[in-house]
Design a protein around this motif. Sequence first.
Motif, PDB file in Angstrom:
ATOM      1  N   ILE A 176     -15.617  14.779  57.041  1.00 44.23           N
ATOM      2  CA  ILE A 176     -16.045  15.077  55.675  1.00 44.23           C
ATOM      3  C   ILE A 176     -15.050  16.046  55.066  1.00 44.23           C
ATOM      4  O   ILE A 176     -14.345  16.760  55.777  1.00 44.23           O
ATOM      5  N   GLU A 177     -14.971  16.036  53.747  1.00 45.28           N
ATOM      6  CA  GLU A 177     -14.130  17.003  53.036  1.00 45.28           C
ATOM      7  C   GLU A 177     -15.023  18.157  52.621  1.00 45.28           C
ATOM      8  O   GLU A 177     -15.987  17.952  51.877  1.00 45.28           O
ATOM      9  N   PHE A 178     -14.716  19.370  53.051  1.00 45.78           N
ATOM     10  CA  PHE A 178     -15.513  20.515  52.610  1.00 45.78           C
ATOM     11  C   PHE A 178     -15.375  20.706  51.104  1.00 45.78           C
ATOM     12  O   PHE A 178     -14.308  20.481  50.532  1.00 45.78           O
ATOM     13  N   THR A 179     -16.458  21.122  50.469  1.00 41.68           N
ATOM     14  CA  THR A 179     -16.409  21.419  49.033  1.00 41.68           C
ATOM     15  C   THR A 179     -16.397  22.933  48.835  1.00 41.68           C
ATOM     16  O   THR A 179     -16.329  23.685  49.804  1.00 41.68           O
ATOM     17  N   ASP A 180     -16.491  23.361  47.586  1.00 42.26           N
ATOM     18  CA  ASP A 180     -16.611  24.794  47.319  1.00 42.26           C
ATOM     19  C   ASP A 180     -17.922  25.308  47.895  1.00 42.26           C
ATOM     20  O   ASP A 180     -18.877  24.548  48.063  1.00 42.26           O
ATOM     21  N   PHE A 181     -17.964  26.598  48.130  1.00 43.13           N
ATOM     22  CA  PHE A 181     -19.126  27.251  48.721  1.00 43.13           C
ATOM     23  C   PHE A 181     -20.299  27.282  47.732  1.00 43.13           C
ATOM     24  O   PHE A 181     -20.169  27.798  46.624  1.00 43.13           O
ATOM     25  N   ARG A 182     -21.405  26.659  48.111  1.00 44.17           N
ATOM     26  CA  ARG A 182     -22.616  26.749  47.260  1.00 44.17           C
ATOM     27  C   ARG A 182     -23.651  27.583  48.020  1.00 44.17           C
ATOM     28  O   ARG A 182     -24.165  27.135  49.048  1.00 44.17           O
TER      29      ARG A 182
END
Lengths: 457, 168
Positions: free
Chosen positions: A93-99
Amino acid sequence: MRLIAKFAKDVENSFEIVTVFDTKTQKETIDKNTPIALSIAHKYPSALWYERKIFDDFGIVFTNSFDTRPLLHHERFPQDVHPLQKSFTAKTIEFTDFRPYKYKTVGGDGVFEVAVGPIHAGIIEPGHFQFSQDGERMLHLDIRHFYTHRGIEKMVQNKSLLDARAIVGRISGNESVAYQTAYMDIISQASNTALPVEIKSYHALLLEFERLIHHVSDIGFIPNDAGFSAALSFASKLAEDSRRIFKQLTGHRFGFDAVSFKIPNFNHQEFLNFLNELHKEIKWFETWIKGVPSLWDRFDTTGILTHTKAVKYDSVGVMARASGVALDRRDNDFYKQHGFKIALQTSGDVAARFSLRIMEIYNSIEMMKSLLQDIKPLHVKVPVKFNNGSYQTFIESSIGELFMSVDVSGGLIDRFFVRDPSHVNWQVVHAMMLKDIIADFPLINKSCDLSYAGNDL
Amino acid sequence: MINFIRKRIQTGILTEKIETNNKLDNIKKGIKTLVNKKFAGSLAIRMVDSGSCNACEAECNALSNPYYNLESLGIYFVASPRHADILLVSGVLTSNMYHHLLEAKEQVPSLKWIITLGDCPLMQSVFEKTYAIMAPVQDHIEVTHHIPGCPPQPDEIIKELLKFLKKI
Ligand code: SF4
C-alpha cells in the motif's frame, strides 16, 4: 441471545454479512453499488469492532452506528482501500498523509489523558491504551489495537486447505494448538472424514497441555505485576519444565505443527510422573500464595467485571467464567467423560481470574491423565479431496471460545474467518476499572491475559 | 514465609542445572566477559514486537526464568528505547508498526545495534507478503545480527547473543 461473531464475504455480485448468535445465524445480502447496512451495536455492544472491521475490510457502511472510526487501518492507511474485496490484489500500500485518530476521552476541569503504547514497557505485544484520568482514578479507557495486523484472512485466500495449516497455527503463538485443532476440525468436515478417537484424544491432550502452560505462566506473571516477583520465579520454572516436556512430546516448545494425522510414540509413564509432580508443585504454590495477605489485598475487588457487564458484552472464556458466566466449549460428553468440570468464580476481580486459573490447572491435569489412556501411536491417511461448502467450528482455547469459519471452493480457501476470544473480551476491558487507579491497570490487564496477535489477525 | 524459605533451600539454584550445562556455561562465561569489556558490565535490550505471533516474546520472557537467568550476565530488557543499547525486533513488520519501529529506533541513543529475532522479520517464516506486511526488516533499517528460529529457543538466543558480542 449471545453474539458470537459478525463478518462479511465478497460473493461475486454482492457482499454477504453473516451474524452468528448462539441460537441462530443470520445472513444479509448487501448491494455492492450501495454498500450500506444497519448496525446492531446499540443492542450488542460487542458488535462494534466487528462492524468497524467490516467497513475497513469491505467498505460496507453501518449507517446508524455510534462509532465509525477506522479499526484496522491506522493513520496513514490509504482511504478507499478495502483489502478483503476480491478485486483488491495489491501486495503493498502507499502510505498517505497522517490523519489523527480521535480517541474517545472524558473532558472537564483537571481531567487529563495518559497515552500508553503501542510499544509497552515490558516484553509484550503492541497495543494502545488511552486513559482519561482524574488524578489517579481512571475515568475512561479507549483501547486501540491491530498494530500486529498481518492480513491473515487475505494471506490464506486461494490456498489449498492443507497449505494454509502452518499459517493458521501461527496466528497467535500461545494459542497455537487451539487454532490448529479448530482448523483440523474444518479439514475433517470438508473432507468428510472423521478422525479416530485416539487422535481426537491426543489433540485434546495437547490442547489441555497448552492451557496448562498458559495458566501456569499467568499465575506467576499476575502476582509479579503486583510486585510479588517470587511467584514469577516459581511459576516460570514450572512453565519452563512444562515447555520442555511439550517439546519432547510434539517436537516443538509451542506445539507448532503438532496437531496432525499421527500420534507419536512416547513414554506414558514418564508423562504421568511429570503430571503428578506438577500437581504437587501447584498444590504447594497454592498454599503458599494464599497465605500472602498483602497480595490478596491487591487482587481482591480490583478490576471487577460484573456478571451483568460480562453478559452484556458477550464475554467468553476465563474472563466470563471468573464473573460467574458458565460458558465453556468443553462442556460436552467427550470432555465430561474425561473428568471435565466447569470452573466458576463469582467476584469477577483479579482474585477470581487468578483463582480460576489454578482451578483449571488441576482440572487440565486430571483430564490429561484420563485422555492418556485413549492414546496409542497411530497414523491415518491425510485427506486430499475437499468438498465445496461453508464449515464452522468452536474450540475452547486457553483464553476462551475460538470461532472459525472457512468457505471452500474448488479445493481452495474462498473465505477464512476466525474470531479469537480476545476480540470479544478486549471490548469489555474498559468497563472493568472504573473503581481502580491507573497503577492497577497492568495487573488487571495481565489477569485477563488476552492475545493481541489473535485479535489483530 | 517459613514455608517459602524452606522450599527455596530445598530447590537450590536451578541456573546451574541446565542440561547443556558445560557448553551453555561456557557461552554464558563468554557473554559475561564481553559484556564487561564492551558494555561496562551492563547491556540493555529494548524489545519491539513489529507484528509477531507472540511466541518470540514468550521465549524472551523465558530468558528471565531461573534456568536461563539472563540478568546474571548483565543483560537487561529495559522499559524504554532511550535506555537501550540494542533494539531487538520480532515480527513481520506490519504497516501499522512501521512508523513506530522507526520512531523507537530514533530514540535509541548512539551507538545502537539492531538485532532481528525469529524468522518473521526476514520473511523466512510461513507468513507470506500481504498489503499489511513490510518485512524484510533489513530493507528499512540496518540490521547488525539475526537470530533465526520459529521461535528461537532461549538457549539459542543466548548463543546468538554471544556471536553478536564477538562480532561488534
Ligand atoms: S518467527 Fe515464528 S515464533 Fe517468532 S513471531 Fe514469527 S511465527 Fe511467531
